[in-house]
Design a protein around this motif. Structure first.
Motif, mmCIF file in Angstrom:
data_model
loop_
_atom_site.group_PDB
_atom_site.id
_atom_site.type_symbol
_atom_site.label_atom_id
_atom_site.label_comp_id
_atom_site.label_asym_id
_atom_site.label_seq_id
_atom_site.Cartn_x
_atom_site.Cartn_y
_atom_site.Cartn_z
ATOM 1 N N LEU A 1 0.962 -1.027 -0.088
ATOM 2 C CA LEU A 1 0.110 -0.134 0.160
ATOM 3 C C LEU A 1 0.993 1.384 0.031
ATOM 4 O O LEU A 1 0.564 2.147 -0.582
ATOM 5 N N VAL A 2 1.862 1.351 0.656
ATOM 6 C CA VAL A 2 2.911 2.235 0.735
ATOM 7 C C VAL A 2 3.404 2.683 -0.692
ATOM 8 O O VAL A 2 3.473 3.797 -1.097
ATOM 9 N N ALA B 1 3.114 7.215 -5.390
ATOM 10 C CA ALA B 1 2.928 8.149 -6.483
ATOM 11 C C ALA B 1 2.042 9.156 -6.329
ATOM 12 O O ALA B 1 0.804 8.808 -5.913
ATOM 13 N N ASP B 2 2.369 10.488 -6.395
ATOM 14 C CA ASP B 2 1.398 11.494 -5.946
ATOM 15 C C ASP B 2 0.101 11.635 -6.823
ATOM 16 O O ASP B 2 -0.786 11.925 -6.269
ATOM 17 N N ASP B 3 0.245 10.956 -8.006
ATOM 18 C CA ASP B 3 -0.965 11.265 -8.784
ATOM 19 C C ASP B 3 -1.884 10.014 -8.409
ATOM 20 O O ASP B 3 -3.218 9.992 -8.948
ATOM 21 N N ASP C 1 -6.405 8.546 -4.766
ATOM 22 C CA ASP C 1 -7.122 7.196 -5.233
ATOM 23 C C ASP C 1 -6.808 6.149 -4.289
ATOM 24 O O ASP C 1 -7.710 5.448 -3.909
ATOM 25 N N GLY C 2 -5.649 5.834 -4.094
ATOM 26 C CA GLY C 2 -5.367 4.672 -2.833
ATOM 27 C C GLY C 2 -5.868 5.174 -1.599
ATOM 28 O O GLY C 2 -6.166 4.114 -0.934
ATOM 29 N N ARG D 1 -1.808 19.258 -0.829
ATOM 30 C CA ARG D 1 -1.282 19.616 -1.950
ATOM 31 C C ARG D 1 -1.741 18.735 -2.971
ATOM 32 O O ARG D 1 -1.446 19.337 -4.513
ATOM 33 N N VAL D 2 -1.457 17.494 -3.141
ATOM 34 C CA VAL D 2 -1.791 16.625 -4.015
ATOM 35 C C VAL D 2 -3.359 16.783 -4.591
ATOM 36 O O VAL D 2 -3.266 16.877 -5.919
#
Length: 746
Positions: free
Chosen positions: A307-308, A313-315, A319-320, A403-404
């Motif tokens: 999961l980490v 990935a910021d994008d 979603d995660g 920020r994301v």
């Protein structure tokens, strides 16, 4: 509602006791007959509302003919218990809870309810904390607990109207529908009248603004109110003397504990590093932590590391952090975002383009292309709804996950040209402000960096003195690497390498070496990508100076030689002079007197041809040191005295301190420790006045050795301890040498 305190009775309790007396039945016997404990019946006797089942059993045992059931029904209606369940796995926030409990249960002015207001960014656990608090203090409010979600930031509903909330509250307090007034003001008066009879706890969750709350506040000092909101409700707080508390992310310990409670202690113990990493990726936000933990818990055969990796990935991070049966973090953030005006929303989106640790009002205004005063209003608006966190000195911080989210919005709602232009404005502002700051730090130096004119909407900061310039540089230190990376990512290569060069005077004074090296490695990447030989050589020279201070002499030599070859090839005479000067410094530290003299002599000739007095005096000091290394001590003193004279004429404090430090070494070679100490003390005062941390550390280190030679051991220890602190602060490896010297005194 009866007029009673903690130990008061109720109509049900009074009638029950009368029946027991008439029938000559004790409370203990009744407990046996109805199957409830004596302690629970004691609570009912003293005012706790009975459950419907207890009332039914009592009515049956005592053959009350429905009287007790009727009384119980009336009391249950008049004593609402509307609190939703508290979180099953509540973790941390103990200090916050203690403060809020004390406010609600302590003494306060009669006629004024106790009010606490918890505000904070989306996902920080405001409602969870409020409900935990409410359940903790509920026994102190036996006349009922009212709860409402005011939907201040609902994604699908408008905020609830106070008049509708009052209707719900009045109904819960036993007022029949046809008796509830039509007008809001009349409803508010009836509500205050009813709750004034007892002690009621009111939880007003997700408030939009102070005006929404005003009609819902009781007037009784025996009542209490818990408010949550995403904005700081200053108006309400001023009128009610509310205790305000802003909730931020959890501590690392709290975050890992929360994950452990959900995931399980065994898995947590198996992957402690992954748990810590997961907490960091979730930015220690309770909402994000719970969502992530549930995903891990429901997939026991997947490692936490997996999961980490998803969240890395910021994008994909937001979603995660979404599950089928819980609110997505993105959705929670969107509730606040949709409440913004067009300009505020645009400012929020654009902030997502920059990955800096924090941003000043002036920089944010440049990013958005608006005047500073207008940018400040937009930032204050974002801070008021906790999409930004206000910091000291007119600065703001954007939470990692926010920020994301902001970056996602920028990608979706801003055109590519608009994003490019915003980044151009921001990086131009930084470049021009850095240039001005460093020119203020070193007005004696010939500044040869050419910076293209800024756009019409970019207004760089101005500085009146070196202290102000240093303060700006210190404040922006953590932003330099992400800024240069942002410029590279958007193809602004000329700006990227120039920012590193523009910060030279600050770097040479006081910066941690890690930032110096990191910025210049990125600058070198930008220069190479752009195919700019002039830029490459300049960056390599500055990077060589950093490697020199790190005692990485081989790398420094290689960089200097590469830069010199390029500068000779392209005819950059001023650049050649500084590269030769740098090589001279390096050879001195390597004990290579002959090589140092050769390159420093060439540099001195170039500086004199160019009329660069700063470069001239710096190189004169190098040649004076060469004379000392060759055993020509008196000649060295004469040369260094002349260098000091020129430095005084140029008002060049850095060169003054350097010449004095080298003069001290010459006096030591002549056996005159007192004269050496005098030179070092003068140099120390100059370095401190110029806030030159690196120079100050160097002088303190030398001074410690002289003091020990004079037998002043205590003074030597203090000087070395001060040097050690400064060397550690600027990441200089000489900290190890100073630590070893201190050990010799123990």
């Amino acid at each position: 509602m009866g007029d009673r305190g903690d130990g008061g009775g109720s109509a049900f309790g009074a009638e029950l006791e009368r029946m027991l007396v008439d029938r000559r039945i004790s409370w203990r016997t009744l407990a046996d007959l109805v199957g409830y404990t004596p302690s629970w019946l004691s609570k009912v006797k003293n005012g706790t509302p009975p459950s419907a089942e207890l009332a039914r059993r009592c009515d049956q045992v005592l053959e009350a003919g429905g009287t007790l059931i009727s009384l119980a029904n009336n009391e249950i209606a008049a004593r609402p218990a509307q609190l939703p369940a508290a979180a099953a796995r509540f973790v941390g926030r103990e200090e916050h809870l203690a403060v809020l409990r004390a406010t609600l249960t302590g003494d306060h002015q009669r006629g004024t309810p106790a009010v606490v207001a918890v505000d904070g960014a989306p996902g920080t656990g405001k409602t969870t904390l409020a409900l935990r608090l409410a359940h903790d203090v509920a026994p102190r409010f036996p006349d009922g607990q009212l709860y409402v979600d005011l939907q201040g930031y609902s994604p699908v509903e408008l905020p609830l109207r106070p008049t509708d909330v009052l209707e719900e509250f009045l109904s819960a307090l036993g007022v029949s529908g046809n008796a509830i007034p039509a007008e809001q003001e009349q409803r508010a008066k009836m509500f205050r009248s009813l709750v004034a009879r007892g002690r009621v706890l009111i939880v007003l969750d997700n408030a939009a603004e102070s005006q929404q709350l005003e009609p819902l506040l009781p007037g009784s000092g025996d009542c209490a109110v818990v408010v949550t909101s995403r904005r700081r409700l200053s108006g309400m707080a001023m009128r009610t003397n509310a205790k305000q508390l802003t909730l931020g992310p959890m501590t690392e310990t709290e975050a890992t504990t929360l994950l452990s409670r959900v995931i399980g202690e065994q898995r947590t113990a198996t992957e402690p590093a992954a748990i810590t990493a997961l907490a960091q990726r979730c930015a220690h936000l309770p909402l994000a932590l719970r969502i992530a933990a549930e995903r891990v818990a429901t997939h026991p055969h997947r490692s936490v590391d997996e999961l980490v990796e998803e969240l890395d990935a910021d994008d994909q991070r937001l979603d995660g952090l979404a599950t089928d049966d819980s609110i997505a973090v993105r959705a929670v953030f969107s509730w606040s975002y949709r409440d913004l005006s067009g300009e505020s929303a645009r400012m929020f989106r654009l902030l997502g383009l920059f990955r800096g640790a924090q941003i000043s009002t002036a920089a944010a205004a440049a990013l958005a292309g608006v005047p500073v005063h207008h940018g400040r209003r937009l930032l204050e608006r974002l801070a008021s709804v906790h999409l930004l966190e206000g910091l000291a000195r007119d600065r703001y911080r954007l939470h990692d996950l926010l920020r994301v989210y902001a970056a996602e919005l920028a990608g979706a709602e801003e055109s590519a040209p608009a994003r490019q232009e915003a980044v151009r404005r921001l990086t131009d502002w930084y470049l021009h402000t850095a240039e001005r700051a460093n020119e203020t730090l070193a007005p004696f130096r010939v500044h040869t960096l050419e910076v293209p004119a800024a756009g019409p909407t970019v207004t760089p900061e101005g500085f009146t003195d070196p202290v102000e310039a240093l303060r700006w540089c210190d404040g922006e230190l953590a932003n330099l690497v992400p800024l240069i990376q942002t410029a590279i990512d958007h193809g602004l290569l000329d700006t990227a390498w120039r920012v590193g060069i523009a910060m030279w005077d600050y770097f040479s004074l006081r910066t941690p070496m890690g930032v110096w090296v990191s910025t210049h490695l990125l600058a070198e990447q930008a220069a190479r990508t752009a195919g700019d030989l002039f830029a490459q050589a300049w960056v390599q020279t500055n990077l060589a100076a950093a490697k020199h201070r790190l005692h990485e002499f081989d790398q420094a030599t290689e960089l200097y030689r590469s830069a010199l070859a390029i500068r000779e090839r392209i005819g950059d005479e001023h650049g050649q002079a500084w590269t030769l000067a740098g090589l001279g410094f390096l050879h001195l530290d390597q004990g290579l007197a002959e090589e140092a003299e050769q390159v420093a002599g060439r540099a001195l000739a170039r500086f004199r041809e160019l009329g660069d007095r700063h470069g001239e005096v710096v190189t004169m000091s190098t040649l004076g040191e060469v004379l000392r290394l060759r055993g020509l001590t008196q000649q060295a003193l004469d040369a260094l005295t002349e260098a000091l004279r020129v430095a005084d004429e140029c008002e060049d404090p850095s060169a003054q301190a350097d010449a004095l430090g080298k003069m001290a070494e010459a006096h030591l070679a002549l056996g005159d420790r007192e004269q050496a100490l005098d030179c070092l003390n003068r140099a120390l005062a100059i370095a401190r006045d110029g806030q030159n941390r690196w120079g100050e550390a160097d002088i303190l280190s030398r001074r410690g050795a002289v003091l020990r030679g004079l037998g002043r051991v205590g003074d030597a220890r203090r000087s070395w301890e001060a040097a050690l602190r400064l060397y550690s602060e600027v990441d200089d490896r000489r900290a190890t040498d100073v630590r070893a010297q201190l050990e010799t005194l123990s």
